[in-house]
Design a protein around this motif. Structure first.
Motif, PDB file in Angstrom:
ATOM      1  N   TYR A   1       0.827  -1.199   0.000  1.00 32.19           N
ATOM      2  CA  TYR A   1       0.000   0.000   0.000  1.00 32.19           C
ATOM      3  C   TYR A   1       0.871   1.262   0.000  1.00 32.19           C
ATOM      4  N   VAL A   2       1.932   1.234   0.784  1.00 28.84           N
ATOM      5  CA  VAL A   2       2.842   2.382   0.825  1.00 28.84           C
ATOM      6  C   VAL A   2       3.659   2.447  -0.463  1.00 28.84           C
ATOM      7  N   MET A   3       4.041   1.304  -1.009  1.00 27.57           N
ATOM      8  CA  MET A   3       4.741   1.288  -2.290  1.00 27.57           C
ATOM      9  C   MET A   3       3.935   2.006  -3.362  1.00 27.57           C
ATOM     10  N   VAL A   4       2.667   1.659  -3.466  1.00 26.11           N
ATOM     11  CA  VAL A   4       1.812   2.255  -4.493  1.00 26.11           C
ATOM     12  C   VAL A   4       1.679   3.759  -4.283  1.00 26.11           C
ATOM     13  N   ARG A   5       1.523   4.168  -3.031  1.00 27.54           N
ATOM     14  CA  ARG A   5       1.398   5.606  -2.753  1.00 27.54           C
ATOM     15  C   ARG A   5       2.675   6.355  -3.120  1.00 27.54           C
ATOM     16  N   ASN A   6       3.819   5.706  -2.993  1.00 25.84           N
ATOM     17  CA  ASN A   6       5.104   6.338  -3.280  1.00 25.84           C
ATOM     18  C   ASN A   6       5.580   6.120  -4.715  1.00 25.84           C
ATOM     19  N   GLN A   7       4.774   5.500  -5.538  1.00 32.76           N
ATOM     20  CA  GLN A   7       5.241   5.029  -6.847  1.00 32.76           C
ATOM     21  C   GLN A   7       5.963   6.094  -7.656  1.00 32.76           C
ATOM     22  N   GLU A   8       5.397   7.269  -7.737  1.00 34.42           N
ATOM     23  CA  GLU A   8       5.991   8.317  -8.565  1.00 34.42           C
ATOM     24  C   GLU A   8       7.399   8.664  -8.102  1.00 34.42           C
ATOM     25  N   ALA A   9       7.607   8.693  -6.800  1.00 32.18           N
ATOM     26  CA  ALA A   9       8.894   9.117  -6.257  1.00 32.18           C
ATOM     27  C   ALA A   9       9.956   8.011  -6.322  1.00 32.18           C
ATOM     28  N   ILE A  10       9.540   6.745  -6.375  1.00 28.19           N
ATOM     29  CA  ILE A  10      10.508   5.654  -6.303  1.00 28.19           C
ATOM     30  C   ILE A  10      10.645   4.896  -7.621  1.00 28.19           C
ATOM     31  N   ALA A  11       9.996   5.379  -8.674  1.00 24.46           N
ATOM     32  CA  ALA A  11       9.970   4.632  -9.942  1.00 24.46           C
ATOM     33  C   ALA A  11      11.372   4.335 -10.466  1.00 24.46           C
ATOM     34  N   GLU A  12      12.255   5.325 -10.437  1.00 26.65           N
ATOM     35  CA  GLU A  12      13.613   5.116 -10.964  1.00 26.65           C
ATOM     36  C   GLU A  12      14.367   4.076 -10.155  1.00 26.65           C
ATOM     37  N   ARG A  13      14.229   4.142  -8.846  1.00 23.18           N
ATOM     38  CA  ARG A  13      14.904   3.150  -7.999  1.00 23.18           C
ATOM     39  C   ARG A  13      14.317   1.756  -8.204  1.00 23.18           C
ATOM     40  N   MET A  14      13.032   1.674  -8.490  1.00 20.23           N
ATOM     41  CA  MET A  14      12.431   0.366  -8.735  1.00 20.23           C
ATOM     42  C   MET A  14      12.929  -0.244 -10.047  1.00 20.23           C
ATOM     43  N   GLU A  15      13.257   0.593 -11.026  1.00 17.81           N
ATOM     44  CA  GLU A  15      13.855   0.073 -12.255  1.00 17.81           C
ATOM     45  C   GLU A  15      15.160  -0.636 -11.931  1.00 17.81           C
ATOM     46  N   ARG A  16      15.991  -0.002 -11.101  1.00 26.90           N
ATOM     47  CA  ARG A  16      17.273  -0.606 -10.720  1.00 26.90           C
ATOM     48  C   ARG A  16      17.064  -1.856  -9.872  1.00 26.90           C
ATOM     49  N   LEU A  17      16.122  -1.775  -8.932  1.00 28.44           N
ATOM     50  CA  LEU A  17      15.884  -2.915  -8.055  1.00 28.44           C
ATOM     51  C   LEU A  17      15.369  -4.116  -8.844  1.00 28.44           C
ATOM     52  N   ALA A  18      14.466  -3.877  -9.773  1.00 32.23           N
ATOM     53  CA  ALA A  18      13.924  -4.972 -10.586  1.00 32.23           C
ATOM     54  C   ALA A  18      15.026  -5.645 -11.395  1.00 32.23           C
ATOM     55  N   ARG A  19      15.944  -4.835 -11.925  1.00 29.88           N
ATOM     56  CA  ARG A  19      17.064  -5.422 -12.679  1.00 29.88           C
ATOM     57  C   ARG A  19      17.981  -6.206 -11.752  1.00 29.88           C
ATOM     58  N   PHE A  20      18.267  -5.634 -10.583  1.00 30.65           N
ATOM     59  CA  PHE A  20      19.197  -6.288  -9.659  1.00 30.65           C
ATOM     60  C   PHE A  20      18.643  -7.618  -9.153  1.00 30.65           C
ATOM     61  N   LEU A  21      17.339  -7.651  -8.892  1.00 34.95           N
ATOM     62  CA  LEU A  21      16.710  -8.881  -8.417  1.00 34.95           C
ATOM     63  C   LEU A  21      16.286  -9.807  -9.562  1.00 34.95           C
ATOM     64  N   ASP A  22      16.542  -9.373 -10.785  1.00 30.72           N
ATOM     65  CA  ASP A  22      16.209 -10.164 -11.975  1.00 30.72           C
ATOM     66  C   ASP A  22      14.726 -10.522 -11.992  1.00 30.72           C
TER      67      ASP A  22
END
Length: 402
Positions: free
Chosen positions: A297-318
């Motif tokens: 729920y907090v992830m979704v609320r923060n989506q706009e602010a964390i989108a770039e970091r989630m791109e990196r995290l998704a790649r790192f976690l494959d």
């Protein structure tokens, strides 16, 4: 990217000495002596008091010539009264040091007790606000060895304790730099008996520590790197530990990841913890389980602010190769799938938490120190809305708000 002003600056501290590995608990007595302890008080929570890992540790200390005592009047959400009772037990037994043994509740209480045995002011005078820490008589504090038995809070490498103030149902952060244990003995064999449901809740707690630290604003590349590797270790080991509690490799990696989460979150936490703290205080629920439910729920609320970091995290976690989704969606889908596999409820109503106190929870979350690390500055109403969404299990409302 420029290095002007204070954008690239910070005050960084890292953990204490650690002895890690299966069987390392056998070094406890010698290390007690090295810190001047001849009569330590082992402090743990009430659920562990009669557990074999406690009784066997006390017997081992006695066989090694140490007259160790036991204090276990510590609740799952430790209270100020628990700390007061522990200080009395320490003084009545003329103990000279503390062994903080257990999960986050036992270790938090033990660190607070070790602090308070040398103070003449009330516990709440040392809340982590402003320069309250300067009030501490550091010379009077008892030495602490921390022995974690869960892989979740990472309290063994923390400089603070979260203690419930009973009259207001607020969780207060008690802080002093010397609350950091002098030594940690991290023996993964002590975590082998942890039930599956606690393995799940504490494991997601460790993940949330890493995740919120990674997303917190500010410049701290070391914390970011530790948080990323901690999340990778959790991704690759939590399910194995959940399915087979005797998997020593998985248990070892989870214990390390837990410590990494607590090391990383000196950078900051965020909205998950800002909500979990008052919910734990008001409704007396397990902190790790609350974090696990609240995270998406907090992830979704923060989506706009964390989108770039989630791109990196998704790649790192494959993650993109597993789900076909990219970036934020890949991370969110993986979190939701992991929670389901671990039998974590999707919403707070599963814990019998009602909607009626939304406004109160919103105010308490806004005032929680963890709120300062959220990637987006949320209002009291934002937190109240997040609470309602988490009770109702509605992720779409967070997407519309964002």
């Amino acid at each position: 990217m420029t290095f002007s002003g204070n954008t690239f600056s910070g005050n960084w501290n890292y953990p204490t000495k650690m002895i890690f590995g299966p069987g390392s608990i056998k070094q406890l007595a010698d290390n007690c002596r090295s810190l001047g302890m001849s009569k330590p008080l082992l402090i743990t929570d009430e659920g562990l008091a009669n557990a074999p890992i406690v009784t066997e540790t006390l017997a081992m200390l006695k066989a090694d010539g140490l007259e160790a005592g036991l204090f276990s009047k510590v609740k799952g959400n430790p209270t100020g009264q628990n700390v007061t009772d522990g200080v009395s037990a320490f003084e009545d037994g003329a103990y000279d040091g503390v062994i903080a043994f257990g999960g986050g509740s036992g270790i938090d209480a033990a660190k607070a007790i070790a602090l308070m045995v040398g103070q003449d002011r009330p516990l709440w005078d040392f809340e982590d606000v402003g320069d309250n820490w300067t009030r501490v008589n550091a010379a009077g504090m008892a030495p602490v060895i921390a022995v974690p038995t869960t892989a979740g809070t990472g309290s063994e490498v923390g400089r603070a304790s979260v203690i419930l103030k009973e009259d207001t149902h607020e969780k207060k952060i008690i802080f002093h730099a010397n609350m950091l244990p002098a030594l940690v003995i991290a023996d993964p064999e002590l975590t082998l008996g942890l039930p599956a449901h606690l393995t799940a809740a504490t494991g997601i707690d460790a993940f949330v520590h890493c995740f919120e630290a990674y997303c917190a604003p500010g410049y701290h590349p070391m914390a970011d790197g530790i948080a990323l590797e901690g999340m990778r270790l959790i991704k690759e080991n939590l399910m194995n530990a959940f399915k087979d509690g005797t998997d020593i490799e998985a248990r070892s990696n989870m214990l390390v990841a837990s410590t990494m989460g607590a090391t990383a979150f000196q950078k900051g936490l965020g909205g998950v913890h800002a909500l979990a703290h008052p919910l734990g205080g008001v409704f007396d629920k397990h902190h790790g389980l609350l974090n696990a439910i609240l995270l998406p729920y907090v992830m979704v609320r923060n989506q706009e602010a964390i989108a770039e970091r989630m791109e990196r995290l998704a790649r790192f976690l494959d993650l993109s190769t597993e789900s076909g989704a990219q970036g934020f969606d890949a991370v969110l889908n993986w979190v939701l799938d992991l929670r389901a596999e671990l039998s974590i409820p999707h919403d707070l109503s599963a814990l019998d938490i009602p909607l009626e106190r939304a406004t109160e929870i919103g105010h308490m979350a806004f005032d929680d120190p963890s709120a300062g690390g959220n990637p987006i500055a949320l209002t009291r109403q934002d937190y109240a809305d997040l609470f309602v969404q988490a009770v109702c299990g509605d992720l779409t409302a967070g997407q519309m708000a964002a």
